[in-house]
Write an enzyme that holds these catalytic residues in place. Structure first.
Site, short mmCIF file in Angstrom:
data_model
loop_
_atom_site.label_atom_id
_atom_site.label_comp_id
_atom_site.label_asym_id
_atom_site.label_seq_id
_atom_site.Cartn_x
_atom_site.Cartn_y
_atom_site.Cartn_z
CD GLU A 1 4.75 -9.56 2.95
OE1 GLU A 1 5.65 -9.52 3.83
OE2 GLU A 1 3.55 -9.71 3.21
CG ASN B 1 1.28 -8.04 0.83
OD1 ASN B 1 2.06 -8.34 -0.07
ND2 ASN B 1 1.64 -7.95 2.10
CE LYS C 1 0.43 -11.15 4.52
NZ LYS C 1 1.53 -10.22 4.91
CD GLU D 1 1.24 -7.08 6.20
OE1 GLU D 1 0.73 -7.60 5.22
OE2 GLU D 1 2.04 -7.68 6.96
CB CYS E 1 4.54 -12.52 5.09
SG CYS E 1 5.50 -12.17 6.58
CG ASN F 1 8.88 -7.59 4.12
OD1 ASN F 1 9.75 -6.74 4.07
ND2 ASN F 1 8.31 -8.10 3.04
#
Ligand code: CDT
Length: 311
Positions: free
Chosen positions: A47, A107, A124, A143, A169, A194
């Protein structure tokens, strides 16, 4: 005839705040070449593999990190990776921050075939963390400030001789991710992550990060009869330590390859996609055993229901 694909999990060490795209792309190309030398046909990067994990920093202006986003893929800076992939005949999966022409921030993961063409893109779905500055934390996880939730959801692609799905993730912690992909017949799930070792809301979870990482990916693999490739950007990045432990998991739930150290490296495995059938056709024969009539709550509610309310 077996459907075998040699897959490389291309783990990254830290990316510095001021590292340029071309410096990072050089690192990715080195890993692509190493994967090719091993015989990989698909190399999976983590990611946000082009930049530092910038959501750890608050900016008053939510566009303050826009220089970390890609406005096109490939771009001038990332084109050499696509060119090298085509030259080597090795496909790849790459995570990056996407800024669309109409101003949306995602993302994103992109899957690229051995000829350098884009097979598919995934944005994502489960965006973790918070969207306001929380100064009590040793570092931020913003995020939810810098990325929108995917409007597209999960999908699969006929690629590399099998059925390939992507997730990013935090998605890996949610069983719905794997089950939706499983219902689409997925055979190979690619997941970049991450994951900071320190979880500020409940530090008791800190020593369990590696355990939980394996727990969720192995159960997702087993319960859906699919290969799972989990790839980290780990190590100490700008003062924050993140989990490494990249791993490739068989449909049995067993780890067949795992990174034992952090840093830029490849672990790889020959994944026999026909192994999926062992699980998809027996214990997890969905069509035979699932009872969707009893699962309605899963898609009809977000949080825990109030049981006092009539349903
Ligand atoms: N990148 C990412 O999704 N990381 C999350 C951290 C959760 S704590 C805010 C993860 O699930 O690993």
């Amino acid at each position: 005839m077996t459907r075998e694909i040699h897959v490389g999990a291309a783990q990254l060490g830290p990316i510095a705040r001021d590292e340029s795209r071309s410096q990072v792309v050089d690192r990715l190309i080195a890993l692509l070449r190493e994967g090719s030398e091993r015989g990989c046909r698909l190399v999976v990067f983590p990611e946000l593999a082009l930049t530092t994990f910038f959501p750890r920093w608050w900016t008053e202006d939510p566009t303050g990190h826009d220089h970390y986003y890609e406005r096109e893929m490939p771009s001038a800076a990332t084109q050499p990776l696509f060119d090298e992939a085509r030259r080597l005949g090795v496909g790849f999966c790459l995570g990056y921050a996407e800024l669309t022409p109409d101003g949306h921030r995602y993302n994103t993961y992109v899957l690229v075939d051995v000829d350098g063409s884009i097979v598919g893109r995934y944005r994502k779905v489960h965006i973790p963390g918070h969207d306001e500055h929380e100064p009590w934390r040793p570092f931020q996880h913003l995020e939810r400030r810098y990325f929108e939730e995917s409007p597209d959801g999960f999908g699969v692609h006929d690629a590399f001789g099998g059925v390939v799905g992507m997730a990013l993730c935090n998605d890996r912690r949610w069983p719905e991710t794997y089950r939706v992909l499983g219902l689409l017949g997925v055979e190979l799930v690619l997941i970049g992550y991450n994951t900071p070792l320190h979880y500020a809301p409940d530090p008791d979870q800190n020593p369990l990060q590696s355990f939980h990482n394996n727990l969720v990916m192995a159960s997702g693999a087993y319960q859906n009869g699919t290969w799972v490739v989990g790839v980290a950007k780990g190590g100490v990045e700008e003062g924050v330590e993140s989990l490494s432990h990249s791993q490739i998991i068989a449909p049995s739930g067993q780890v067949v390859a795992q990174a034992t150290v952090s840093g830029d490296l490849i672990v790889s495995a020959v994944c026999d996609l026909d192994l999926c059938r062992h699980y998809k056709d027996t214990l997890f024969d969905f069509a035979r055993y699932r009872r969707p009539e009893h699962y309605g709550l899963i898609s009809s509610t977000r949080g825990v229901v109030d049981r006092a309310e009539p349903r």
